[in-house]
Design a protein around this motif. Structure first.
Motif, PDB file in Angstrom:
ATOM      1  N   ARG A  25      40.031 -72.328 -35.005  1.00 42.71           N
ATOM      2  CA  ARG A  25      40.426 -71.891 -33.664  1.00 42.71           C
ATOM      3  C   ARG A  25      39.270 -72.057 -32.669  1.00 42.71           C
ATOM      4  O   ARG A  25      39.482 -72.486 -31.528  1.00 42.71           O
ATOM      5  N   ALA A  26      38.066 -71.731 -33.092  1.00 40.34           N
ATOM      6  CA  ALA A  26      36.909 -71.856 -32.200  1.00 40.34           C
ATOM      7  C   ALA A  26      36.668 -73.313 -31.811  1.00 40.34           C
ATOM      8  O   ALA A  26      36.392 -73.625 -30.648  1.00 40.34           O
ATOM      9  N   VAL A  27      36.781 -74.216 -32.767  1.00 44.50           N
ATOM     10  CA  VAL A  27      36.581 -75.639 -32.481  1.00 44.50           C
ATOM     11  C   VAL A  27      37.675 -76.157 -31.558  1.00 44.50           C
ATOM     12  O   VAL A  27      37.427 -77.011 -30.694  1.00 44.50           O
ATOM     13  N   ARG A  28      38.883 -75.656 -31.716  1.00 41.93           N
ATOM     14  CA  ARG A  28      39.978 -76.049 -30.815  1.00 41.93           C
ATOM     15  C   ARG A  28      39.651 -75.648 -29.374  1.00 41.93           C
ATOM     16  O   ARG A  28      39.935 -76.403 -28.435  1.00 41.93           O
ATOM     17  N   VAL A  29      39.073 -74.455 -29.195  1.00 41.59           N
ATOM     18  CA  VAL A  29      38.675 -74.020 -27.853  1.00 41.59           C
ATOM     19  C   VAL A  29      37.627 -74.974 -27.280  1.00 41.59           C
ATOM     20  O   VAL A  29      37.732 -75.433 -26.137  1.00 41.59           O
ATOM     21  N   LEU A  30      36.598 -75.277 -28.076  1.00 40.12           N
ATOM     22  CA  LEU A  30      35.531 -76.177 -27.618  1.00 40.12           C
ATOM     23  C   LEU A  30      36.077 -77.582 -27.337  1.00 40.12           C
ATOM     24  O   LEU A  30      35.621 -78.258 -26.406  1.00 40.12           O
ATOM     25  N   THR A  60      42.495 -67.129 -31.607  1.00 40.40           N
ATOM     26  CA  THR A  60      43.801 -67.762 -31.424  1.00 40.40           C
ATOM     27  C   THR A  60      44.281 -67.564 -29.993  1.00 40.40           C
ATOM     28  O   THR A  60      44.802 -68.502 -29.362  1.00 40.40           O
ATOM     29  N   VAL A  61      44.110 -66.359 -29.455  1.00 39.45           N
ATOM     30  CA  VAL A  61      44.480 -66.094 -28.057  1.00 39.45           C
ATOM     31  C   VAL A  61      43.670 -66.990 -27.121  1.00 39.45           C
ATOM     32  O   VAL A  61      44.224 -67.609 -26.196  1.00 39.45           O
ATOM     33  N   LEU A  62      42.367 -67.087 -27.370  1.00 41.55           N
ATOM     34  CA  LEU A  62      41.521 -67.949 -26.534  1.00 41.55           C
ATOM     35  C   LEU A  62      41.965 -69.405 -26.616  1.00 41.55           C
ATOM     36  O   LEU A  62      41.993 -70.117 -25.607  1.00 41.55           O
ATOM     37  N   ASP A  63      42.302 -69.856 -27.820  1.00 43.75           N
ATOM     38  CA  ASP A  63      42.764 -71.229 -27.994  1.00 43.75           C
ATOM     39  C   ASP A  63      44.013 -71.489 -27.144  1.00 43.75           C
ATOM     40  O   ASP A  63      44.116 -72.528 -26.463  1.00 43.75           O
ATOM     41  N   LEU A  64      44.946 -70.559 -27.152  1.00 42.62           N
ATOM     42  CA  LEU A  64      46.185 -70.728 -26.387  1.00 42.62           C
ATOM     43  C   LEU A  64      45.922 -70.734 -24.886  1.00 42.62           C
ATOM     44  O   LEU A  64      46.416 -71.594 -24.151  1.00 42.62           O
ATOM     45  N   VAL A  65      45.140 -69.757 -24.423  1.00 44.98           N
ATOM     46  CA  VAL A  65      44.911 -69.636 -22.980  1.00 44.98           C
ATOM     47  C   VAL A  65      44.046 -70.786 -22.459  1.00 44.98           C
ATOM     48  O   VAL A  65      44.224 -71.240 -21.325  1.00 44.98           O
ATOM     49  N   CYS A  66      43.126 -71.278 -23.279  1.00 44.80           N
ATOM     50  CA  CYS A  66      42.255 -72.377 -22.842  1.00 44.80           C
ATOM     51  C   CYS A  66      42.957 -73.734 -22.848  1.00 44.80           C
ATOM     52  O   CYS A  66      42.348 -74.754 -22.535  1.00 44.80           O
ATOM     53  N   LEU A  69      28.173 -77.907 -34.076  1.00 43.67           N
ATOM     54  CA  LEU A  69      29.178 -78.924 -34.411  1.00 43.67           C
ATOM     55  C   LEU A  69      28.630 -79.926 -35.427  1.00 43.67           C
ATOM     56  O   LEU A  69      29.339 -80.359 -36.335  1.00 43.67           O
ATOM     57  N   CYS A  70      27.364 -80.262 -35.279  1.00 51.01           N
ATOM     58  CA  CYS A  70      26.731 -81.165 -36.255  1.00 51.01           C
ATOM     59  C   CYS A  70      26.673 -80.515 -37.635  1.00 51.01           C
ATOM     60  O   CYS A  70      26.930 -81.160 -38.667  1.00 51.01           O
ATOM     61  N   LEU A  71      26.360 -79.234 -37.651  1.00 50.95           N
ATOM     62  CA  LEU A  71      26.316 -78.504 -38.917  1.00 50.95           C
ATOM     63  C   LEU A  71      27.692 -78.454 -39.553  1.00 50.95           C
ATOM     64  O   LEU A  71      27.830 -78.576 -40.775  1.00 50.95           O
ATOM     65  N   LEU A  72      28.701 -78.308 -38.730  1.00 47.15           N
ATOM     66  CA  LEU A  72      30.068 -78.214 -39.221  1.00 47.15           C
ATOM     67  C   LEU A  72      30.475 -79.470 -39.999  1.00 47.15           C
ATOM     68  O   LEU A  72      31.240 -79.392 -40.964  1.00 47.15           O
ATOM     69  N   LEU A  73      29.956 -80.602 -39.597  1.00 43.48           N
ATOM     70  CA  LEU A  73      30.292 -81.852 -40.272  1.00 43.48           C
ATOM     71  C   LEU A  73      29.640 -81.989 -41.640  1.00 43.48           C
ATOM     72  O   LEU A  73      30.020 -82.852 -42.426  1.00 43.48           O
ATOM     73  N   GLN A  74      28.669 -81.130 -41.920  1.00 40.02           N
ATOM     74  CA  GLN A  74      27.924 -81.235 -43.166  1.00 40.02           C
ATOM     75  C   GLN A  74      28.304 -80.178 -44.193  1.00 40.02           C
ATOM     76  O   GLN A  74      27.761 -80.151 -45.293  1.00 40.02           O
ATOM     77  N   VAL A  75      29.241 -79.308 -43.841  1.00 41.87           N
ATOM     78  CA  VAL A  75      29.647 -78.247 -44.755  1.00 41.87           C
ATOM     79  C   VAL A  75      31.131 -78.380 -45.056  1.00 41.87           C
ATOM     80  O   VAL A  75      31.850 -79.158 -44.420  1.00 41.87           O
ATOM     81  N   GLU A  76      31.594 -77.593 -46.010  1.00 44.20           N
ATOM     82  CA  GLU A  76      33.005 -77.632 -46.390  1.00 44.20           C
ATOM     83  C   GLU A  76      33.843 -76.817 -45.418  1.00 44.20           C
ATOM     84  O   GLU A  76      33.587 -75.629 -45.198  1.00 44.20           O
ATOM     85  N   CYS A  77      34.823 -77.474 -44.830  1.00 44.22           N
ATOM     86  CA  CYS A  77      35.752 -76.784 -43.932  1.00 44.22           C
ATOM     87  C   CYS A  77      37.017 -77.628 -43.837  1.00 44.22           C
ATOM     88  O   CYS A  77      37.150 -78.651 -44.515  1.00 44.22           O
ATOM     89  N   GLY A  78      37.937 -77.230 -43.003  1.00 45.64           N
ATOM     90  CA  GLY A  78      39.198 -77.944 -42.891  1.00 45.64           C
ATOM     91  C   GLY A  78      39.023 -79.362 -42.360  1.00 45.64           C
ATOM     92  O   GLY A  78      38.133 -79.619 -41.534  1.00 45.64           O
ATOM     93  N   VAL A  79      39.875 -80.265 -42.808  1.00 41.20           N
ATOM     94  CA  VAL A  79      39.797 -81.672 -42.389  1.00 41.20           C
ATOM     95  C   VAL A  79      39.997 -81.802 -40.883  1.00 41.20           C
ATOM     96  O   VAL A  79      39.235 -82.497 -40.197  1.00 41.20           O
ATOM     97  N   LYS A  80      41.008 -81.123 -40.344  1.00 41.76           N
ATOM     98  CA  LYS A  80      41.277 -81.216 -38.917  1.00 41.76           C
ATOM     99  C   LYS A  80      40.151 -80.612 -38.089  1.00 41.76           C
ATOM    100  O   LYS A  80      39.852 -81.096 -36.994  1.00 41.76           O
ATOM    101  N   THR A  81      39.529 -79.564 -38.622  1.00 44.49           N
ATOM    102  CA  THR A  81      38.401 -78.953 -37.919  1.00 44.49           C
ATOM    103  C   THR A  81      37.247 -79.948 -37.811  1.00 44.49           C
ATOM    104  O   THR A  81      36.632 -80.098 -36.747  1.00 44.49           O
ATOM    105  N   LYS A  82      36.966 -80.646 -38.895  1.00 44.24           N
ATOM    106  CA  LYS A  82      35.898 -81.662 -38.864  1.00 44.24           C
ATOM    107  C   LYS A  82      36.250 -82.800 -37.919  1.00 44.24           C
ATOM    108  O   LYS A  82      35.387 -83.310 -37.193  1.00 44.24           O
ATOM    109  N   GLU A  83      37.507 -83.204 -37.937  1.00 43.27           N
ATOM    110  CA  GLU A  83      37.929 -84.289 -37.057  1.00 43.27           C
ATOM    111  C   GLU A  83      37.733 -83.917 -35.592  1.00 43.27           C
ATOM    112  O   GLU A  83      37.261 -84.734 -34.793  1.00 43.27           O
ATOM    113  N   ARG A  84      38.086 -82.685 -35.233  1.00 43.63           N
ATOM    114  CA  ARG A  84      37.914 -82.252 -33.840  1.00 43.63           C
ATOM    115  C   ARG A  84      36.426 -82.144 -33.488  1.00 43.63           C
ATOM    116  O   ARG A  84      36.022 -82.507 -32.370  1.00 43.63           O
ATOM    117  N   ALA A  85      35.634 -81.622 -34.415  1.00 40.14           N
ATOM    118  CA  ALA A  85      34.195 -81.515 -34.162  1.00 40.14           C
ATOM    119  C   ALA A  85      33.584 -82.901 -33.935  1.00 40.14           C
ATOM    120  O   ALA A  85      32.794 -83.111 -33.004  1.00 40.14           O
TER     121      ALA A  85
END
Length: 398
Positions: free
Chosen positions: A325-330, A286-292, A355-371
């Motif tokens: 949070r990690a995807v937001r940084v990327l 979360t700190v990295l997301d804010l500073v980046c 990121l490709c793997l992230l699209l194939q597994v269950e995770c948050g909708v917004k996380t997939k959208e950002r990926a």
């Protein structure tokens, strides 16, 4: 003890352990004092744990009759190893506290003696701590933190932290620049204990402040000391408290830039390399997301040899929150700092594959959208690389 059948009405309905100090709440149900105080004061519940009825007040009435029955039962079964419960001390009263504070005097000796008594009172139960706050003990302790020196000041700070002050009292302390400055000096001391209490006190104040940025704007040294505490790894509580304060600071204005210039990004990456604690990892990301979110923060991340790799590695390894949070940084890097060299590095260290793997597994909708947005953003640069999955194109288009 295990072979003896304990009467059910001797057991606390919350913990199912034999009650040591039975007290009755406004709904007429009896609980052990420690259990019901945690329920009401620590967990901020305002209903009865059993009946779910709202509590008309937070007064706890000692159930003397039940306590005597329990003590008699313990005495009767002493031959089976059951120890008689000691009679609990009655809660402190406001007149008693006012008399104690009035007699503290101005000499270090009398003040220390008063502090030792206050620590004993505070350690007994939450009822005593609330009474201490209402009797002005918090103001007395804060004055000693600022005005006293050495052992007296440090002892006052530790007791003040133990009171678990209400929101109004914390806001009052946060409005006093001299108190905040004093906490900064504690964070610079050689005592790890004092540094830990200071940062945990700052965390409590930041959580209730209307404008956390204003709390720290008058003293930029706080940021430096928070980073140093993270480097020194005093204890887990101090680390988590420092991270929470940094999240509050970096969420406002130019503090992101100041944090990046102070080297916070590098410290976060180094801590993430070794972090195994879920909550700590979430806060670091979360700190990295804010500073980046600022150019200076992204530059520091990309300059660190392990920056992108560590952030990518935490995806799907911490929690849904950590992955988000990690995807937001990327995403910040891909959108604003994606040079040809950065894009090539993201392929080589496996960021694109993750990121490709992230699209194939269950995770948050917004996380997939950002990926997916990251992949689409630079599909032309990545589509012909041998390091990306063969499903890359179809995933980008889905």
């Amino acid at each position: 003890m295990a072979e003896i059948e304990v009467p059910s009405y001797f057991l606390c309905p919350i913990s199912l352990e034999i009650m040591k100090d039975p007290v009755t709440i406004s709904t007429g149900i009896t609980f052990d004092r420690d259990s019901i105080e945690k329920w009401i004061f620590s967990y901020k519940n305002r209903t009865c744990p059993l009946t779910k009825q709202p509590l008309s007040d937070a007064d706890l009435t000692p159930n003397v009759t039940l306590r005597r029955l329990i003590q008699s039962w313990c005495t009767l079964h002493a031959s089976h190893g059951v120890e008689r419960l000691p009679t609990p001390k009655p809660p402190v009263t406001k007149p008693q506290l006012l008399s104690l504070l009035a007699g503290a005097g101005a000499t270090p000796q009398t003040q220390i003696k008063c502090l030792h008594r206050l620590r004993s009172i505070a350690s007994t139960n939450q009822t005593n701590r609330i009474c201490m706050e209402k009797s002005g003990a918090a103001d007395f302790l804060a004055a000693l933190v600022v005005g006293a020196s050495g052992e007296t000041s440090g002892e006052a700070l530790s007791i003040l932290h133990s009171l678990q002050l209400s929101e109004s009292s914390l806001k009052t302390l946060a409005s006093r620049p001299e108190f905040v400055n004093c906490l900064t000096r504690f964070m610079q001391s050689s005592s790890y204990e004092s540094r830990a209490y200071a940062v945990m006190m700052l965390k409590s104040m930041a959580e209730v402040a209307d404008d956390p940025a204003h709390l720290f704007s008058s003293n930029p040294q706080i940021l430096i000391e928070l980073i140093q505490i993270l480097k020194d790894q005093i204890c887990k509580k101090a680390t988590k408290a420092a991270l929470k304060v940094l999240i509050a600071i970096c969420a406002w204005g130019r503090n992101k830039i100041k944090a990046a210039q102070a080297g916070l990004v590098g410290v976060m990456i180094n801590l993430l390399l070794e972090s195994t604690d879920k909550r700590s990892s979430e806060m670091m990301l979360t700190v990295l997301d804010l500073v980046c979110q600022c150019a200076e923060g992204r530059a520091e991340l990309l300059q660190h040899g392990a920056g992108l790799a560590v952030v990518s590695k935490k995806i799907l390894r911490v929690s849904h929150v950590g992955s988000e949070r990690a995807v937001r940084v990327l995403h910040s890097v891909a959108r604003f700092s994606a040079t040809a060299a950065v894009l090539q590095e993201m392929v080589q260290i496996g960021v694109v594959a993750k990121l490709c793997l992230l699209l194939q597994v269950e995770c948050g909708v917004k996380t997939k959208e950002r990926a997916r947005d990251i992949l689409k953003m630079h599909a032309r640069a990545w589509r012909n690389s041998s390091c990306v999955p063969h499903t890359f194109v179809s995933l980008c288009q889905s």
